[in-house]
Design a protein around this motif. Structure first.
Motif, PDB file in Angstrom:
ATOM      1  N   PHE A 182       2.245   0.466 -10.417  1.00 44.04           N
ATOM      2  CA  PHE A 182       1.226   0.716  -9.383  1.00 44.04           C
ATOM      3  C   PHE A 182      -0.147   0.286  -9.884  1.00 44.04           C
ATOM      4  O   PHE A 182      -0.413   0.253 -11.091  1.00 44.04           O
ATOM      5  N   TYR A 183      -1.022  -0.031  -8.915  1.00 41.71           N
ATOM      6  CA  TYR A 183      -2.404  -0.374  -9.233  1.00 41.71           C
ATOM      7  C   TYR A 183      -3.315   0.497  -8.384  1.00 41.71           C
ATOM      8  O   TYR A 183      -3.045   0.732  -7.200  1.00 41.71           O
ATOM      9  N   ARG A 184      -4.387   0.955  -9.006  1.00 33.38           N
ATOM     10  CA  ARG A 184      -5.344   1.806  -8.303  1.00 33.38           C
ATOM     11  C   ARG A 184      -6.647   1.057  -8.080  1.00 33.38           C
ATOM     12  O   ARG A 184      -7.255   0.524  -9.004  1.00 33.38           O
ATOM     13  N   ASP A 185      -7.072   1.003  -6.816  1.00 34.31           N
ATOM     14  CA  ASP A 185      -8.373   0.441  -6.453  1.00 34.31           C
ATOM     15  C   ASP A 185      -9.178   1.580  -5.839  1.00 34.31           C
ATOM     16  O   ASP A 185      -9.012   1.893  -4.660  1.00 34.31           O
ATOM     17  N   GLY A 186     -10.014   2.218  -6.652  1.00 34.18           N
ATOM     18  CA  GLY A 186     -10.675   3.431  -6.190  1.00 34.18           C
ATOM     19  C   GLY A 186      -9.632   4.520  -6.021  1.00 34.18           C
ATOM     20  O   GLY A 186      -8.935   4.875  -6.969  1.00 34.18           O
ATOM     21  N   GLU A 187      -9.486   5.024  -4.800  1.00 37.86           N
ATOM     22  CA  GLU A 187      -8.458   6.027  -4.529  1.00 37.86           C
ATOM     23  C   GLU A 187      -7.274   5.428  -3.773  1.00 37.86           C
ATOM     24  O   GLU A 187      -6.334   6.146  -3.442  1.00 37.86           O
ATOM     25  N   ARG A 188      -7.311   4.141  -3.530  1.00 36.87           N
ATOM     26  CA  ARG A 188      -6.183   3.471  -2.881  1.00 36.87           C
ATOM     27  C   ARG A 188      -5.171   3.061  -3.939  1.00 36.87           C
ATOM     28  O   ARG A 188      -5.530   2.569  -5.011  1.00 36.87           O
ATOM     29  N   ILE A 189      -3.890   3.271  -3.632  1.00 39.02           N
ATOM     30  CA  ILE A 189      -2.818   2.962  -4.565  1.00 39.02           C
ATOM     31  C   ILE A 189      -1.894   1.913  -3.964  1.00 39.02           C
ATOM     32  O   ILE A 189      -1.550   1.971  -2.775  1.00 39.02           O
ATOM     33  N   PHE A 190      -1.485   0.963  -4.784  1.00 43.05           N
ATOM     34  CA  PHE A 190      -0.582  -0.103  -4.352  1.00 43.05           C
ATOM     35  C   PHE A 190       0.611  -0.189  -5.295  1.00 43.05           C
ATOM     36  O   PHE A 190       0.465  -0.062  -6.514  1.00 43.05           O
ATOM     37  N   ARG A 191       1.770  -0.399  -4.707  1.00 43.72           N
ATOM     38  CA  ARG A 191       2.957  -0.678  -5.513  1.00 43.72           C
ATOM     39  C   ARG A 191       2.980  -2.187  -5.749  1.00 43.72           C
ATOM     40  O   ARG A 191       2.948  -2.972  -4.806  1.00 43.72           O
ATOM     41  N   THR A 192       3.052  -2.598  -7.015  1.00 38.39           N
ATOM     42  CA  THR A 192       2.954  -4.019  -7.317  1.00 38.39           C
ATOM     43  C   THR A 192       4.240  -4.623  -7.860  1.00 38.39           C
ATOM     44  O   THR A 192       4.437  -5.831  -7.788  1.00 38.39           O
ATOM     45  N   TYR A 193       5.139  -3.772  -8.408  1.00 39.18           N
ATOM     46  CA  TYR A 193       6.357  -4.330  -9.000  1.00 39.18           C
ATOM     47  C   TYR A 193       7.394  -3.235  -9.188  1.00 39.18           C
ATOM     48  O   TYR A 193       7.058  -2.043  -9.268  1.00 39.18           O
ATOM     49  N   PHE A 194       8.661  -3.658  -9.264  1.00 44.42           N
ATOM     50  CA  PHE A 194       9.769  -2.732  -9.500  1.00 44.42           C
ATOM     51  C   PHE A 194      10.864  -3.476 -10.236  1.00 44.42           C
ATOM     52  O   PHE A 194      11.197  -4.614  -9.905  1.00 44.42           O
ATOM     53  N   ILE A 195      11.424  -2.846 -11.266  1.00 46.99           N
ATOM     54  CA  ILE A 195      12.515  -3.455 -12.020  1.00 46.99           C
ATOM     55  C   ILE A 195      13.528  -2.378 -12.388  1.00 46.99           C
ATOM     56  O   ILE A 195      13.153  -1.249 -12.731  1.00 46.99           O
ATOM     57  N   ASN A 196      14.819  -2.710 -12.293  1.00 49.32           N
ATOM     58  CA  ASN A 196      15.863  -1.747 -12.662  1.00 49.32           C
ATOM     59  C   ASN A 196      17.072  -2.487 -13.219  1.00 49.32           C
ATOM     60  O   ASN A 196      16.997  -3.676 -13.527  1.00 49.32           O
ATOM     61  N   ASN A 197      18.157  -1.758 -13.355  1.00 53.60           N
ATOM     62  CA  ASN A 197      19.400  -2.319 -13.890  1.00 53.60           C
ATOM     63  C   ASN A 197      19.152  -2.989 -15.245  1.00 53.60           C
ATOM     64  O   ASN A 197      18.440  -2.471 -16.075  1.00 53.60           O
ATOM     65  N   ARG A 198      19.703  -4.185 -15.479  1.00 57.74           N
ATOM     66  CA  ARG A 198      19.577  -4.798 -16.799  1.00 57.74           C
ATOM     67  C   ARG A 198      18.161  -5.228 -17.112  1.00 57.74           C
ATOM     68  O   ARG A 198      17.775  -5.326 -18.271  1.00 57.74           O
ATOM     69  N   ALA A 250       0.834  -1.198   0.000  1.00 57.60           N
ATOM     70  CA  ALA A 250       0.000   0.000   0.000  1.00 57.60           C
ATOM     71  C   ALA A 250       0.874   1.255   0.000  1.00 57.60           C
ATOM     72  O   ALA A 250       1.873   1.334   0.723  1.00 57.60           O
ATOM     73  N   VAL A 251       0.528   2.232  -0.818  1.00 59.15           N
ATOM     74  CA  VAL A 251       1.220   3.526  -0.848  1.00 59.15           C
ATOM     75  C   VAL A 251       0.430   4.470   0.044  1.00 59.15           C
ATOM     76  O   VAL A 251      -0.663   4.921  -0.313  1.00 59.15           O
ATOM     77  N   GLU A 252       0.977   4.762   1.214  1.00 61.37           N
ATOM     78  CA  GLU A 252       0.252   5.571   2.198  1.00 61.37           C
ATOM     79  C   GLU A 252       0.592   7.057   2.101  1.00 61.37           C
ATOM     80  O   GLU A 252      -0.171   7.910   2.523  1.00 61.37           O
ATOM     81  N   LYS A 253       1.756   7.353   1.532  1.00 61.39           N
ATOM     82  CA  LYS A 253       2.233   8.727   1.463  1.00 61.39           C
ATOM     83  C   LYS A 253       1.661   9.442   0.242  1.00 61.39           C
ATOM     84  O   LYS A 253       1.404   8.828  -0.794  1.00 61.39           O
ATOM     85  N   THR A 254       1.465  10.745   0.359  1.00 58.34           N
ATOM     86  CA  THR A 254       0.969  11.551  -0.757  1.00 58.34           C
ATOM     87  C   THR A 254       2.144  12.118  -1.549  1.00 58.34           C
ATOM     88  O   THR A 254       3.099  12.651  -0.971  1.00 58.34           O
ATOM     89  N   TYR A 255       2.080  12.002  -2.867  1.00 57.49           N
ATOM     90  CA  TYR A 255       3.139  12.521  -3.733  1.00 57.49           C
ATOM     91  C   TYR A 255       2.540  13.511  -4.736  1.00 57.49           C
ATOM     92  O   TYR A 255       1.413  13.331  -5.205  1.00 57.49           O
ATOM     93  N   VAL A 256       3.320  14.536  -5.022  1.00 56.36           N
ATOM     94  CA  VAL A 256       2.855  15.589  -5.935  1.00 56.36           C
ATOM     95  C   VAL A 256       3.856  15.723  -7.081  1.00 56.36           C
ATOM     96  O   VAL A 256       5.075  15.683  -6.869  1.00 56.36           O
ATOM     97  N   PHE A 257       3.345  15.902  -8.283  1.00 53.27           N
ATOM     98  CA  PHE A 257       4.168  16.070  -9.478  1.00 53.27           C
ATOM     99  C   PHE A 257       3.736  17.327 -10.221  1.00 53.27           C
ATOM    100  O   PHE A 257       2.590  17.767 -10.109  1.00 53.27           O
ATOM    101  N   GLU A 258       4.678  17.869 -10.972  1.00 55.86           N
ATOM    102  CA  GLU A 258       4.364  19.003 -11.839  1.00 55.86           C
ATOM    103  C   GLU A 258       4.201  18.483 -13.254  1.00 55.86           C
ATOM    104  O   GLU A 258       5.077  17.793 -13.788  1.00 55.86           O
ATOM    105  N   GLY A 259       3.057  18.805 -13.870  1.00 54.18           N
ATOM    106  CA  GLY A 259       2.809  18.397 -15.247  1.00 54.18           C
ATOM    107  C   GLY A 259       2.623  19.590 -16.148  1.00 54.18           C
ATOM    108  O   GLY A 259       2.693  20.739 -15.695  1.00 54.18           O
TER     109      GLY A 259
END
Length: 262
Positions: free
Chosen positions: A171-187, A57-66
């Motif tokens: 990430f996956y959104r269920d209503g207004e709840r957000i979940f981190r589901t996967y992460f990949i980096n490097n090669r 679960a992503v509990e923190k609020t994040y803000v971006f500039e678009g």
């Protein structure tokens, strides 16, 4: 026979494979094909396991500039259920600034497929950097990129493991709840760009009936949802002519799957 040598680029000696008859070439190709099909099935199995990973679960609020102002992580979904965020390095201190982004990140941007295909599978792709929007807009115009691209203005990159190196978060959104589901980096991250590679790292996958997905996951007939990138219409039925054409492909797909299980 041992293969003869040729001069490769830069005058280096290159030991090339043997030159054989058509029959011998076909035999070698079929021998390799067995391993390639095994690799494909292993990749599919890995994607199926990925779809069963636990969520965070992503509990923190994040803000971006678009381009149109500030928005939240929830806003980045653009109303869809799945979100893929690639951390691209374009900011002061990055080699090439401000004319160019990181060479590696730019190569990723160059190979991204048309996002309409992802959108049709309820998935949004977004690039995120620390550069101001004015520079991002200018860079996209100059390089011919149309990927949604936002500015990170808080701890999003640090919190999700992409503050010092590139990486892709899902990430996956269920209503207004957000979940981190996967992460990949490097090669693992360098293969990103194609529609299928992106969908294979999402919790819902390609959403086609052949996939091994948890019960209740959305799935539609293979091939039927495919369309020209300028012809997708929300909730539209598959084109009848395309259904006829794709039926043959679907039959071949089923036959190949059946052979693999024998």
């Amino acid at each position: 026979m041992t293969a003869s040598a040729e001069n490769g680029k830069g005058g280096q000696t290159m030991q090339r494979p043997a030159v054989v008859s058509q029959e011998a070439w076909e035999a070698a190709r079929n021998q390799l094909l067995v391993k390639e099909k095994a690799h494909t099935r292993a990749r599919d199995a890995l994607a199926a396991e990925r779809r069963r990973m636990p969520w965070m679960a992503v509990e923190k609020t994040y803000v971006f500039e678009g381009p149109e102002g500030r928005g939240s992580l929830l806003d980045l979904f653009a109303g869809r259920h799945q979100l893929i965020v690639y951390r691209a390095f374009y900011e002061p201190g990055v080699f090439g600034w401000p004319e160019h982004a990181c060479r590696g990140c730019s190569m990723v941007a160059d190979q991204v497929a048309h996002v309409a295909h992802l959108n049709a599978r309820d998935t949004t792709l977004v690039f995120a950097s620390r550069a101001p929007q004015a520079e991002i807009i200018s860079l996209k115009a100059r390089m011919g990129w149309t990927i949604p691209w936002v500015t990170i203005i808080d701890d999003f990159d640090k919190d999700f493991g992409v503050d010092e190196w590139h990486g892709t978060n899902v990430f996956y959104r269920d209503g207004e709840r957000i979940f981190r589901t996967y992460f990949i980096n490097n090669r693992g991250d360098e293969q990103m760009g194609g529609t299928w590679n992106y969908l294979d790292i999402t919790p819902l996958g390609r959403q086609e009936v052949w996939e091994d997905s948890p019960k209740g996951y959305p799935q539609t007939p293979t091939y039927k949802w495919w369309n020209w990138h300028d012809a997708y219409v929300a909730d539209a039925a598959p084109d009848k002519k395309w259904v006829e054409v794709s039926d043959a492909g679907e039959a071949a797909f089923r036959e190949e799957s059946a052979k693999a299980k024998r």
